[in-house]
Design an enzyme around this catalytic site. Sequence first.
Site, short mmCIF file in Angstrom:
data_model
loop_
_atom_site.label_atom_id
_atom_site.label_comp_id
_atom_site.label_asym_id
_atom_site.label_seq_id
_atom_site.Cartn_x
_atom_site.Cartn_y
_atom_site.Cartn_z
CG ASP A 180 -1.76 0.50 1.28
OD1 ASP A 180 -2.22 1.78 0.05
OD2 ASP A 180 -2.47 1.37 2.70
CD GLU A 197 0.11 5.88 -3.97
OE1 GLU A 197 0.17 5.69 -3.23
OE2 GLU A 197 -0.87 4.69 -4.97
CG ASP A 237 -8.27 4.68 -0.86
OD1 ASP A 237 -8.10 3.49 -0.53
OD2 ASP A 237 -7.62 4.91 0.91
O1 MIG Z 1 -4.37 5.88 4.17
O2 MIG Z 1 -3.82 1.03 5.64
O3 MIG Z 1 -6.18 1.99 0.40
O4 MIG Z 1 -6.61 -0.32 1.28
O5 MIG Z 1 -6.86 -0.30 3.79
C1 MIG Z 1 -4.99 4.97 4.30
C2 MIG Z 1 -5.31 1.35 5.61
C3 MIG Z 1 -3.81 3.90 4.18
C4 MIG Z 1 -5.05 2.61 2.08
C5 MIG Z 1 -5.78 2.26 1.62
C6 MIG Z 1 -6.40 0.76 2.22
C7 MIG Z 1 -6.18 -0.17 3.90
C8 MIG Z 1 -5.24 1.99 4.20
N1 MIG Z 1 -5.29 2.81 3.57
#
Ligand code: MIG
Length: 791
Positions: free
Chosen positions: A412, A415, A486
């Site tokens: 996650d 980017e 998201d």
């Molecule tokens: O700032 O880890 O897209 O799937 O549950 C949010 C918490 C961080 C973004 C991800 C999402 C995940 C969440 N993350």
Amino acid sequence: MDNCKDVKNSYGKLLGYEVENNIVNIEFEEEKVYIKIVNSYIINFFVPSFRKERNSKAVENLKDKNCDFEVEFINGGIQISTEQLQLKVYDCFKVDIYDKEGTRLCADYRGDSKPFNRRYGDYMLAEAEGHAINNQEEYKLYISKNMEEEMYFYGLGEKTGHLNKKGYHYVNWNTDNAKPHGETFDRLYKSIPFLIGLSKGNAFGIFFDNHFETYFDMGRDNSEYYYFAAADGNLDYYFIYGPSVKKVVEGYTIITGNMPLPALWTLGYQQCRWSYDNETRLMEIANSLREKGIPCDTLYLDIDYMDGYRVFTWNKERFENPEAMIKTLNNMGFKVVTIIDPGVKVDKGYKIYDEGLENGYFATDNQGIVYRNEVWPGDSVYPDFLSPKVRKWWGENQKIMIDAGVSGIWNDMNEPASFNGPLPDDVMFNNDGILVTHKEVHNIYGHMMAKGTYEGLKKATGKRPFIVTRACYAGTQKYSTAWTGDNQSTWEHLRMSIPMLMNLGLSGMAFCGTDVGGFGHDCSAELLSRWVQVGTFTPLFRNHSAMGTRDQEPWAFDEITEEINRKYIKLRYKLLPYLYDMMWRCSKNGEPIIRPLLFNYQNDKKTYEINDEFLCGENILVAPVVEQGAKARMLYLPEGNSWIDYWTKEEYEGGQYIIKETPVDVCPIYVKGGSIIPTGEDQNYIGEKKTNKLNIEVYLSKENTETRYHHYTDDGESFRYQAGEFNHYKIKITNLDEKVEIKFKVIDKGYKEKYENVEFIIYNLRDKDLSVNGEVVETINEKAVISNPNK
Ligand code: MIG
């Protein structure tokens, strides 16, 4: 025609050329360019204006084929002819590409670029997130092409909006924007600079291999032309000829690599939420799934399993003994996947931080001081995934998770995301010894993280790695699956997910999915049912939702909703052999799993802009309901064959619009007439029931047909298939006036577990005689069982 009118890319007059193996070096007054004939239908255009060396992170093992081509002077330029294409290159590096019949496919635009007048300034767009749009002055590279007649556009990975990208403008700059993604969002988490053009039935692709910020404009600027552009970097793009979209996608995956065959368990249903944040809650979910008979293979742990969000650690208060817990879950048939973010907590005494700091593994500012920003752990630093040493280190650390029993990794925030403003352009990374800026490598950060993770997992387990990533660049399919970040629990986002996933599939990322039920916002019973119906057919089938939202597990609403969800998740499991076959095909030729209708029906123009139907492999058409309260929906059945309603087994002619009633438990599904579909047994998780029986459903059409199908099996987890340990079955059905003949043949027999029984379920046999491998067989209730098909 004045080729040099557009001063932006002024190369000057064409002076001459030289042929070196499969490269045509062309000398212009101002610049030397290279045109590489990759093969008869893939051409690469390369101008090393930024860096001498090609620095592609998408293209790894592209082998040039020695193919015949001719180069000659023509009036005003030169002409390069391959077996399939004709390229004409003129002054100022203007290129026109024709097929063998002389049909123009793609031609550089000669006019001035003149954006439509946006009267009184574009205040709405100026207020949008990110940079100014259409600020052409900022482009270092800019190539515009003539808008041909009847043009449609596809691809570009994960973008908002409709299937056909005509009229849109997009930016490739991997972006984490938690606001509800609307059609005007011009950038999301992934950057896949690959565009498919379709004009008068002929398709071609343009892969612009540039990982700076890039821009694609499909006639939004002006309907006379479309363009691609970049903030900086080399001009390096590939033209891929079809004329079929299928061939273009295959060509693109020849360049950027194929999705490897996934582990079988990854195709099961997956349950996630932010977060199952302690052992009790996670076990509750696991037990509920089994008690309720809702099949599921994978449970996820989101960020709260970590100790203060420190990567590669466990919060022992929430999960006292992760190894024991995961073992219990494994025994119940669950795999566990854990999330990880790139940001490493600044914290002296924390092993990962100390090691990284000591070895110079983190990105720095332009003075060489380790760069800090803020993410979940607070003050954090960013591993430099551009460096092979760092990838190796990160890869080796995966063993910490593997040793705890974890089966897959969820990448996650790569980017990379940051809470305290974006990373400045001049944060420095070490790209194989060359210092490069964030501006240059932002879009490949997540891609390189996935690469390191893939290699580390492969080494630690010897099995096929499972990774889900949010950020991608072209070619990420070689390492990872992807989800679309998201989204929200809204009908609008369910609707948008379909063209988004179809275009991701056309852009190499075949193993993709959305958060089923939606991430942000509260889901509703009806929305979840409809979303699960779509998820049943999407490669990555994961229900996930955000912190602070109401529960949306399959049973979280009422009994009717639970029943609908169970029914579709079971259907998913039934279709697993078919899905695995699709994965096998995809791993060979890039064919996406879910795909727009036009992928298989390019001759039928009515399929070109269908946003709310898709094919799952070529045999199953899904027309999901994406409107709240819809009691019926219209759908189009493409021309060329008949279609059989999966629920009623009624047959419909192709090439027509029909209306299907859609009570909330009915997702319209149509099987292509003549289809062969292998199906599996009912089970709670993959491998629960060891079975040596295969079911084959046959959907006969009224017309006489002859259809073939390839079925593939192996151990579903190791790499032994690469040494020949797999079985490949060929099935052929000939549907004649009086009889139906089935041929069932095993070709390779490398995998030890073979089917002992094959049961054919023949729909619409219409009292015809049936023979299997030449022997007449009885059918009882449309079923015919044959034993020992392997002899
Ligand atoms: O700032 O880890 O897209 O799937 O549950 C949010 C918490 C961080 C973004 C991800 C999402 C995940 C969440 N993350």
